[in-house]
Design a protein around this motif. Sequence first.
Motif, short mmCIF file in Angstrom:
data_model
loop_
_atom_site.label_atom_id
_atom_site.label_comp_id
_atom_site.label_asym_id
_atom_site.label_seq_id
_atom_site.Cartn_x
_atom_site.Cartn_y
_atom_site.Cartn_z
N THR A 1 -1.88 -16.79 -19.40
CA THR A 1 -2.33 -17.62 -19.60
C THR A 1 -4.04 -17.46 -20.83
OG1 THR A 1 -4.04 -18.18 -17.67
CG2 THR A 1 -1.64 -19.91 -18.22
N GLY A 2 -4.21 -16.58 -20.26
CA GLY A 2 -4.89 -16.01 -21.37
C GLY A 2 -6.46 -15.75 -20.73
N GLU A 3 -6.34 -16.65 -18.66
CA GLU A 3 -7.52 -17.12 -18.70
C GLU A 3 -8.18 -16.04 -17.44
OE1 GLU A 3 -7.20 -21.33 -15.65
OE2 GLU A 3 -4.42 -20.46 -17.31
N ASP A 4 -9.26 -15.47 -16.93
CA ASP A 4 -9.98 -14.73 -16.02
C ASP A 4 -8.58 -14.30 -15.04
OD1 ASP A 4 -11.92 -14.98 -18.17
OD2 ASP A 4 -13.55 -15.53 -16.44
N PRO A 5 -8.57 -12.73 -14.48
CA PRO A 5 -8.01 -12.97 -13.17
C PRO A 5 -8.50 -13.92 -12.27
CG PRO A 5 -8.57 -10.77 -14.61
CD PRO A 5 -10.00 -12.00 -15.33
N VAL A 6 -7.71 -13.42 -10.90
CA VAL A 6 -7.95 -14.33 -10.27
C VAL A 6 -7.59 -13.07 -8.56
CG1 VAL A 6 -7.03 -16.41 -8.70
CG2 VAL A 6 -6.39 -16.41 -10.73
N ILE A 7 -8.56 -13.52 -7.91
CA ILE A 7 -8.81 -12.45 -7.03
C ILE A 7 -8.54 -12.90 -5.95
CG2 ILE A 7 -10.77 -11.16 -6.20
CD1 ILE A 7 -9.93 -10.01 -8.69
N VAL A 8 -7.85 -13.05 -4.78
CA VAL A 8 -7.69 -13.43 -3.59
C VAL A 8 -7.99 -12.17 -2.75
CG1 VAL A 8 -5.86 -14.86 -2.21
CG2 VAL A 8 -6.04 -14.35 -4.45
N PRO A 9 -9.06 -12.92 -1.67
CA PRO A 9 -9.36 -11.63 -0.31
C PRO A 9 -8.19 -11.55 0.53
CG PRO A 9 -11.16 -13.57 -0.51
CD PRO A 9 -9.83 -13.88 -1.64
N CYS A 10 -8.05 -10.62 1.39
CA CYS A 10 -7.11 -10.03 1.41
C CYS A 10 -7.45 -8.60 3.17
CB CYS A 10 -5.82 -9.63 1.40
SG CYS A 10 -5.90 -8.47 0.24
N ALA B 1 3.62 -14.35 9.74
CA ALA B 1 1.85 -13.95 9.94
C ALA B 1 1.29 -14.87 10.94
CB ALA B 1 1.64 -13.91 8.18
N ARG B 2 1.59 -15.86 10.39
CA ARG B 2 0.58 -17.31 11.25
C ARG B 2 0.29 -16.65 12.77
NH1 ARG B 2 -2.61 -20.34 11.42
NH2 ARG B 2 -1.75 -22.10 11.25
N GLU C 1 9.03 -5.77 19.01
CA GLU C 1 7.85 -5.61 19.50
C GLU C 1 7.20 -4.30 19.00
OE1 GLU C 1 8.33 -6.69 22.98
OE2 GLU C 1 9.06 -9.12 22.63
N HIS C 2 6.65 -4.07 17.34
CA HIS C 2 6.70 -2.72 17.70
C HIS C 2 5.29 -2.50 16.53
CE1 HIS C 2 9.73 -0.46 18.57
NE2 HIS C 2 10.49 -0.82 17.56
N VAL C 3 5.19 -4.46 16.42
CA VAL C 3 3.43 -4.93 15.80
C VAL C 3 3.71 -5.60 16.64
CG1 VAL C 3 3.33 -5.77 13.67
CG2 VAL C 3 4.45 -3.76 13.89
N GLU C 4 2.38 -6.99 16.94
CA GLU C 4 1.97 -7.52 18.04
C GLU C 4 0.90 -8.65 17.10
OE1 GLU C 4 0.83 -6.36 21.60
OE2 GLU C 4 3.65 -6.31 22.36
N ALA C 5 0.14 -7.77 15.93
CA ALA C 5 -1.24 -8.57 15.29
C ALA C 5 -1.21 -8.03 13.78
CB ALA C 5 -2.12 -8.28 16.12
N ILE C 6 -1.76 -8.60 13.16
CA ILE C 6 -1.78 -9.46 11.82
C ILE C 6 -3.99 -9.18 11.50
CG2 ILE C 6 -1.07 -10.86 11.09
CD1 ILE C 6 0.09 -9.43 8.47
N GLY C 7 -3.76 -8.97 10.65
CA GLY C 7 -5.46 -9.24 9.65
C GLY C 7 -5.77 -10.58 9.60
N LYS C 8 -6.36 -11.50 9.57
CA LYS C 8 -6.90 -12.78 9.30
C LYS C 8 -6.64 -13.16 8.10
CE LYS C 8 -8.29 -13.22 13.40
NZ LYS C 8 -7.79 -13.51 15.03
N ASN C 9 -6.79 -12.83 6.94
CA ASN C 9 -6.78 -12.59 5.91
C ASN C 9 -4.98 -12.14 5.59
OD1 ASN C 9 -9.04 -14.75 5.29
ND2 ASN C 9 -9.82 -13.11 4.76
N VAL C 10 -4.23 -12.65 4.66
CA VAL C 10 -2.16 -12.46 4.62
C VAL C 10 -2.21 -12.48 3.32
CG1 VAL C 10 -0.72 -11.85 5.19
CG2 VAL C 10 -2.28 -12.33 7.41
N ILE C 11 -2.25 -11.83 2.20
CA ILE C 11 -1.07 -12.65 1.77
C ILE C 11 0.47 -11.94 1.21
CG2 ILE C 11 -0.80 -12.06 -0.78
CD1 ILE C 11 -3.50 -11.30 -1.39
N VAL C 12 1.11 -12.27 1.51
CA VAL C 12 3.08 -12.75 1.15
C VAL C 12 3.06 -12.43 -0.42
CG1 VAL C 12 4.75 -13.60 1.53
CG2 VAL C 12 2.93 -13.59 3.32
N LEU C 13 3.05 -11.64 -0.91
CA LEU C 13 4.27 -11.52 -2.24
C LEU C 13 5.43 -11.81 -2.21
CD1 LEU C 13 2.62 -8.31 -3.36
CD2 LEU C 13 1.35 -10.92 -3.65
N GLY C 14 5.91 -12.88 -2.94
CA GLY C 14 7.21 -13.16 -3.21
C GLY C 14 7.59 -14.28 -2.76
N GLY C 15 8.83 -14.54 -3.54
CA GLY C 15 9.25 -16.18 -3.03
C GLY C 15 10.76 -16.64 -2.59
N GLY C 16 11.20 -15.71 -1.80
CA GLY C 16 12.49 -15.91 -1.37
C GLY C 16 12.38 -16.33 0.28
#
Length: 593
Positions: free
Chosen positions: A332-341, A257-258, A232-247
């Motif tokens: 794939t050579g496509e344009d970079p993907v920009i994800v707001p957070c 985060a939700r 309970e040192h952290v009780e909130a997080i931003g509205k837009n959140v990116i989680v990096l990782g697949g485990g």
Amino acid sequence: MKATNTHDPEYFHKVVDCQYACPAHTPVPEYIRLIAAQRYTDAYMINWESNVFPGVLGRTCDRPCEPACRRGRIDEEPVAICRLKRVAADNKGDITDRMPIIPKKKNGKRIALIGAGPASLTVARDLMPLGYSVDLYDDQRAGGGFMRSQIPAFRLPESVLNEEVDRILDMGVLTHFNHYVDSLKAVLDKHYDAVFVGSGAPRGRDLDLPGRQAADANIHIGIDWLSSVAFEHVEAIGKNVIVLGGGNTAMDCCRTARRLGGDEVKVIVRSPFAEMKASPWEKEDAAHEGIPILDNHVPQEFIVEDGRLVAMRFDRVKAVYDNKGKRSLVSTGEDPVIVPCDDVLVAIGQENSFPWIERDVGIDFGKWDMPVVDETTFQSSNPTVFFGGDAAFGPQNVITAVAHGHQAAISIDLHCQGDSVSKRPPPGVTLVSQKMGIHEWSYDSQVENDDRYHVPQAELSQTLSNRKLEVELGYDAATAFQEAQRCLNCDAQTVFSEKLCIECDACVDICPTDCLSIVVNNGDEDSVRQTLKMPANNIEQDIYVSADLRTGRAMIKDENVCLHCGLCAERCPTAAWDMQKFYYSVTKAGQCG
């Protein structure tokens, strides 16, 4: 081929696929039968003897037993072994009188446990009844290790964890919480007879990308962030959140985060979706909570504007495999993907960290700066120091840590008694004939399709608004009975007597999976496997070979496809086939096999 040695305790153990796959070798079919009989306390105690934390594992186990389950070969879905374990934990009675008696007079040996996670707690659980004095050191305020700090309360309620952790601590363990061990040498100077290191893998990996330092305030290491939430040192997080990782840690991060204010939470992973390390059910739970998973995206940059993190840039990739199956991620050579957070949670793996172990205390370190630890005895190059859990061989899971703890406790006991730690006690094994007809396992030996029963969940609107509200509700008694009936009782072994066989082929005819053959046994294993009624192509599972029959042929059974239905034994006119219940238990410290 030589006749099968059915006296080898590992032969039938391997046939009980679920138990064999469990690192702690919990007798799964035995406790499932007890659950079906509503003997929940008995079922719990069988679990407790093996895996120590039935309530915890009934909610959080990685379930290595389930992919091995024989039911999955006919219904595609295995028995819900893990969730049945929870049924035993949730419905047990008072087990106080079943706990081991702790000697008031100690044996004079003192043990230090560093880290209060599942491995250390298992060592304490095994050594306290033998009269050892045990000191437990941990930097958290309570025991449990990563079970407390990294598994969210909506998966593992604190009350469940406290009950099972306190059951061990109440044996008389002397606890030193809020105590960070910064020197192993200082611990050794206290002249303990043995030291067990179960400190886990406490360091989360970071990403060194452009913008990392500038955006530091809004980039969080996943395991550290989960720990801050738990305490309970952290009780909130931003509205837009990116989680990096697949485990699984990434799945815990995104779901947490939700619940802490993340309206738009996305998991972004480098690998293809199917190759993510997260368990399938973890990914399903994230999807159920409306969390998208973007695969094949490699992070390139943290985008900072006016000193504030606003987005991340990703390269879209595809997986390419060479002729040896090694994967490469190719752009794939496509344009970079920009994800707001607004915030990023980095959950890309964990590492061991041993800055507190001096390099002059006799412990050798090898690859990845890991201590050199014997895989059987868990002893380091300093004979007084033992390792287990994630601290021994890197990040794994709770049940593996428990298995390590049991084996390390055996070694510590042998070491303290002046015996060789390589002198491992044999397992406890029984093989007992079951009366044919109305026998205990027959009620649920059907081989027809029987779909797995769904585990109900609390309302999504409620769980997303309360991070401590448990999502899964567990089976009720009626559903637990139905799910338990799906078990094929693989510990009810088919055992053959050559002298009683008249080679009538009745068993071969009635077998629903064509796993039985009476053939000439005159070749090597590869050729014999191909001469059976149905070729036995799964070489990971044995074939059961009898001694020669009167005609010179042999009875051969493919253990891979046998369903333990008992029809061969029911049909045999001479009782050459018998159903015998096999019970295998891993011997603990201080016990003899």
